[in-house]
Design a protein around this motif. Sequence first.
Motif, PDB file in Angstrom:
ATOM      1  N   ARG A   1       0.875  -1.164   0.000  1.00  0.00           N
ATOM      2  CA  ARG A   1       0.000   0.000   0.000  1.00  0.00           C
ATOM      3  C   ARG A   1       0.915   1.217   0.000  1.00  0.00           C
TER       4      ARG A   1
ATOM      5  N   VAL B   1       1.289   4.577   0.760  1.00  0.00           N
ATOM      6  CA  VAL B   1       0.536   5.516   1.583  1.00  0.00           C
ATOM      7  C   VAL B   1       1.490   6.430   2.342  1.00  0.00           C
TER       8      VAL B   1
ATOM      9  N   TYR C   1      -6.099   5.989  12.632  1.00  0.00           N
ATOM     10  CA  TYR C   1      -5.035   6.096  11.652  1.00  0.00           C
ATOM     11  C   TYR C   1      -5.594   6.809  10.433  1.00  0.00           C
TER      12      TYR C   1
ATOM     13  N   GLN D   1      -3.338   7.546   0.121  1.00  0.00           N
ATOM     14  CA  GLN D   1      -2.853   6.449  -0.710  1.00  0.00           C
ATOM     15  C   GLN D   1      -2.876   6.862  -2.168  1.00  0.00           C
TER      16      GLN D   1
ATOM     17  N   HIS E   1      -5.251  -8.528   0.187  1.00  0.00           N
ATOM     18  CA  HIS E   1      -5.005  -9.029   1.541  1.00  0.00           C
ATOM     19  C   HIS E   1      -6.251  -8.779   2.388  1.00  0.00           C
TER      20      HIS E   1
ATOM     21  N   HIS F   1      -7.492  -8.043   6.729  1.00  0.00           N
ATOM     22  CA  HIS F   1      -7.078  -7.824   8.118  1.00  0.00           C
ATOM     23  C   HIS F   1      -8.295  -7.492   8.956  1.00  0.00           C
TER      24      HIS F   1
ATOM     25  N   ARG G   1     -12.219   4.457   2.701  1.00  0.00           N
ATOM     26  CA  ARG G   1     -11.513   5.211   1.657  1.00  0.00           C
ATOM     27  C   ARG G   1     -12.380   6.398   1.331  1.00  0.00           C
TER      28      ARG G   1
ATOM     29  N   HIS H   1      -9.378  -7.560   0.065  1.00  0.00           N
ATOM     30  CA  HIS H   1      -9.469  -6.337  -0.741  1.00  0.00           C
ATOM     31  C   HIS H   1      -8.176  -6.084  -1.482  1.00  0.00           C
TER      32      HIS H   1
ATOM     33  N   HIS I   1      -6.662  -3.112  -4.619  1.00  0.00           N
ATOM     34  CA  HIS I   1      -6.957  -1.883  -5.347  1.00  0.00           C
ATOM     35  C   HIS I   1      -6.246  -1.965  -6.688  1.00  0.00           C
TER      36      HIS I   1
ATOM     37  N   ASP J   1      -7.208   7.174   3.457  1.00  0.00           N
ATOM     38  CA  ASP J   1      -7.472   5.937   4.185  1.00  0.00           C
ATOM     39  C   ASP J   1      -7.739   6.294   5.638  1.00  0.00           C
TER      40      ASP J   1
ATOM     41  N   LEU K   1      -8.396   4.203   9.166  1.00  0.00           N
ATOM     42  CA  LEU K   1      -8.470   2.860   9.750  1.00  0.00           C
ATOM     43  C   LEU K   1      -8.461   2.930  11.281  1.00  0.00           C
TER      44      LEU K   1
ATOM     45  N   ILE L   1      -6.582   1.137  13.111  1.00  0.00           N
ATOM     46  CA  ILE L   1      -5.318   0.453  13.451  1.00  0.00           C
ATOM     47  C   ILE L   1      -4.903   0.668  14.920  1.00  0.00           C
TER      48      ILE L   1
END
Length: 351
Positions: free
Chosen positions: A70, A72, A91, A95, A106, A108, A114, A147, A149, A161, A163, A165
């Motif tokens: 990614r 970013v 977070y 991106q 991937h 998670h 987005r 997902h 992109h 982005d 998140l 996190i």
Amino acid sequence: MNAAIPTAQVREQLYRDMDRHHLTPLWEVLHALVPPSPKTPCVPALWKYEEVRPFLMRAGDAITAEEAVRRVLILENPSLRGQSCITQSLYAGLQLILPGEVAPSHRHTQSALRFIVEGRGAYTAVDGERTTMQPGDFIITPSWTWHDHGHEADEPVVWLDGLDIPMLRFFDAGFAQNDTSKSQQVTRPEGASFARYGHNMVPVRHDPPFGKTSPIFSYPYERSREALEQLERHGPVDAWDGFKLRYVNPLTGGWTMPTIGTFMQRLPAGFEGQGWRQTDGAVYSVVEGEGEVLITGERGESRYAFGPRDHFVVPSWHTARLSSRAGCVLFSFSDRPVHEALGIHREERLS
Ligand code: GTQ
């Protein structure tokens, strides 16, 4: 008790003796642990897009999306450098994907949003369905969904982005896997989920496809903007927020994601908002127009003039006041769903 020995000395000796047993006195830290009101280490900050964009484009020359996984640039809170977060719980990053690139598949347990900032024609694929990105679209990657992109059109595409996190790190609850193929198999036509869930109707028999997350994974800007325009025509304007809407999960009426709440608001031309503060720190992405935000905390005042594609953060329990001479549209997100789930959300509207 020997009255001749000064208390301070007795205490110091106690602290030293018990320290190696991993014991520490509460009374030295109680005030900081249980403050009378939130004392966030976060500070307000603004990222002007014209300053950020050249670095994004240089990142485009420095590494491919595939190698980076990614590509970013993280928006780091200036007082939390090195921690990859914009508030203690959230977070944010910008991106970049260039024509012809793929950011490999991937999944998670962290949830992602987005918000499309620049360019069109890139896609994100979630659970077998692609959605094409347009500026102002709000797209969700639900927890634990595959997902990737990709980009088959002809201009750089940049999105924000958001998140959870730091939250998952806090709970030590993060898992991740790489897919065996770069791009996941497409199993449903584009628009399939929006057709099922995006028209104020839902299939009569269904299981929520994404658990606690909205089954709509792309909320087009066209719709959000139209709603705000109509609100502005009909009034009345809210003295603090202008016209502000919350994105909803059509299956529950609740938040679109369990950990992150998302909003879009319009400040009409000439808007001079009143101040408010709340426990959830929020990240803003400017969609259209221009305005100003005044953010006041215990450490002072920050006044930011913002324009399209700029980003700023309002930390927890800081008073914010929005204004706009020409009118503007703002997207924002925060961890409010968690505050509400825990029963700890507080808001004060000042007049
Ligand atoms: O697109 O999957 O900004 O996994 C950070 C972590 C984006 C993503 C980020 C991620 C992604």
